[in-house]
Design a protein around this motif. Structure first.
Motif, PDB file in Angstrom:
ATOM      1  N   GLN A   1     -16.876 -31.958  20.324  1.00 51.02           N
ATOM      2  CA  GLN A   1     -17.102 -32.239  18.914  1.00 51.02           C
ATOM      3  C   GLN A   1     -16.014 -33.130  18.352  1.00 51.02           C
ATOM      4  OE1 GLN A   1     -18.185 -27.902  18.141  1.00 51.02           O
ATOM      5  NE2 GLN A   1     -18.502 -28.943  16.240  1.00 51.02           N
TER       6      GLN A   1
ATOM      7  N   ASP B   1     -13.184 -22.832   7.941  1.00 49.30           N
ATOM      8  CA  ASP B   1     -14.132 -23.150   9.008  1.00 49.30           C
ATOM      9  C   ASP B   1     -13.718 -22.478  10.319  1.00 49.30           C
ATOM     10  OD1 ASP B   1     -16.305 -24.625  10.220  1.00 49.30           O
ATOM     11  OD2 ASP B   1     -14.781 -25.890  11.146  1.00 49.30           O
TER      12      ASP B   1
ATOM     13  N   THR C   1     -20.244 -26.258  10.544  1.00 53.16           N
ATOM     14  CA  THR C   1     -19.145 -27.052   9.990  1.00 53.16           C
ATOM     15  C   THR C   1     -19.687 -28.200   9.149  1.00 53.16           C
ATOM     16  OG1 THR C   1     -17.780 -26.491  11.891  1.00 53.16           O
ATOM     17  CG2 THR C   1     -17.105 -28.408  10.633  1.00 53.16           C
TER      18      THR C   1
HETATM   19 MG   LIG Z   1     -17.866 -25.675  13.638  1.00 59.22          MG
END
Ligand SMILES: [Mg+2]
Ligand SMILES: Nc1ncnc2c1ncn2[C@@H]1O[C@H](COP(=O)(O)OP(=O)(O)OP(=O)(O)O)[C@@H](O)[C@H]1O
Length: 449
Positions: free
Chosen positions: A73, A222, A150
């Protein structure tokens, strides 16, 4: 697809060696440690060492879960930033982003760029209603890895930012000790005024709540699963992070005019105990993207074979991260042909989620594992009654129900209501990716149960 050049640039930036970069590329493609070792003709131990060096250099935390997914990510979002910046430095989105980032009342520490964001209109409307209209104090976004928690939290915060004096978006990936976290937040809210902060955790939280009463603040934390302990219980915190639980509890219970938004793969006890449909603490279980939105992701990746996209989307239950990774493999290995990929899909899917599911599986209690094995073996929807009959008699109905609840909190079970003539029955199953994983990783153990 992330270009070789871009990976090379990142490797230089993070001082990643050529050998480490090779391991990283193969791991990003979903190769297992064994396969990477074979391809590079080194030992599996050497592969693990190189990969852990890469995690260290990219500051992917050691005790954190799903390290490969996080790294993917991070690289993807750096890549997106890079392409957005290089394609249009003056686009309204990027200008907007920069303006918001320099707002002295906002912190977006590690928040990804969400200028490419599809669907989720319904979820955004629900969250906005809960937060703005119903004045919820704690709102949790719960869902499996890569489902888009997120991104949705950033999109939401950007959307409602005008209703708030302060916005603090903070990732817990590096899980700062709670006192350090509180000091930073309070100093930010008090700035430019200098303050003498009290010593104890309780007083620090009280101090923060005072600010949250006086001002409209939106706090987003988060990836809070990182701070939950892994000893087979969803409810505990790693020792020095325990104070976060107290913070969640007090922010849910005490009166203030701010909102704490949390994202997590697992639900913490404080939220589970306090939440209700109409109260001040609520949680939203995030499902995958709707087909139209998911198709946009595949379209962006330039895939062909549109008539097979629905199958692909259904297999991954609209999980955007899974679709992005699958699309990259389809492009790279199958020259963009979805049908070719689908022939191998069951093998590849479990690889893709292995890291994340390994982490989740290690945290399960024995009873939770038994249920997972049973559901994987059944490969179908199962009622509580059937599960009860299949489990050893030592597992009482109440333990069974508690365990199902815990598995739901861990985002591992799918639940459907089956409507009969006069009755409604709740049925459980595993989603295909999880089912594939259990069936391929635990075939021997599973069959003994
Ligand atoms: Mg996330
Ligand atoms: N609505 C969306 N439209 C387009 N892309 C999306 C959307 N939601 C998520 N994505 C993309 O999917 C990937 C995963 O999303 P995200 O990081 O938000 O998931 P997550 O649930 O937070 O995952 P994790 O549990 O690993 O933290 C990212 O690359 C993100 O850009």
């Amino acid at each position: 697809m992330i270009s070789q050049d871009f990976l090379q640039t990142l490797a230089t930036e993070y001082s990643v060696s050529n050998l480490e970069l090779k391991v990283l590329e193969l791991a990003m493609n979903g190769d297992s440690t064994t396969t990477i070792a074979q391809k590079l003709e080194v030992s599996e131990d050497a592969v693990r060492k190189r990969l852990s060096e890469v995690y260290r250099k990219f500051k992917i935390p050691g005790s954190g879960p799903v390290k490969l997914t996080k790294l993917q990510q991070l690289i993807l979002s750096r890549y997106q930033e890079h392409t957005v910046q290089s394609s249009s430095n003056s686009s309204p989105n990027s200008l907007n982003f920069r303006q918001q980032d320099v707002n002295p009342h906002q912190i977006w520490d590690g928040a990804p760029d969400v200028s490419t964001f599809y669907g989720r209109a319904e979820e955004l409307a629900t969250l906005e209603r809960w937060i703005i209209r119903d004045n919820c104090r704690v709102v949790m976004l719960l869902g499996m890895g890569g489902i888009g928690k997120t991104s949705l939290s950033v999109k939401l915060a950007r959307q409602i930012q005008d209703s708030y004096e302060y916005i603090i978006w903070q990732s817990l990936h590096y899980a700062p000790p709670i006192k350090e976290f509180l000091t930073n937040v309070i100093e930010f809210l008090a700035s430019p005024q200098k303050i003498d902060l009290p010593e104890t955790l309780y007083q620090k939280i009280s101090y923060l709540i005072r600010y949250l009463r006086q001002h409209h603040c939106l706090l987003i934390l988060d990836a809070i699963e990182v701070i939950l302990d892994s000893d087979n219980q969803v409810w505990r915190y790693s020792n020095e992070l325990e104070g976060y639980g107290i913070l969640l509890k007090r922010l849910g219970e005490e009166q203030h005019q701010s909102c704490l938004v949390l994202t997590s793969i697992e639900k913490p006890r404080e939220v589970a105990l306090q939440e209700s449909r109409t109260g001040f603490v609520r949680s939203l279980e995030l499902k995958g993207l709707q087909p139209e939105a998911a198709q946009q992701i595949l379209l962006d990746k330039g895939l062909s074979g549109e008539h097979q996209w629905l199958e692909l989307i259904q297999t991954y239950r609209g999980n955007p991260l899974a679709l992005k990774i699958a699309a990259a493999t389809i492009q790279e290995v199958f020259s963009g042909h979805t049908s070719e990929f689908l022939k191998y899909e069951s093998l590849l899917a479990s690889n893709m989620f292995r890291e994340i599911l390994d982490w989740q599986f290690k945290r399960l209690s024995n009873i939770e594992k038994e249920i997972m094995y049973y559901l994987a073996r059944e490969n179908n929807l199962v009622s509580v009654q059937n599960l009860k009959m299949a489990m050893p008699t030592s597992i009482t109905t109440s333990v069974l129900i508690e365990t199902l609840e815990s598995l739901r909190w861990r985002s591992l079970l799918e639940k459907v209501q089956s409507e009969g003539k006069n009755t409604t029955e709740t049925l459980f199953s595993l989603q295909p990716v999880v089912m594939n994983y259990v069936n391929s990783e635990f075939r021997d153990v599973r069959d003994k149960h």
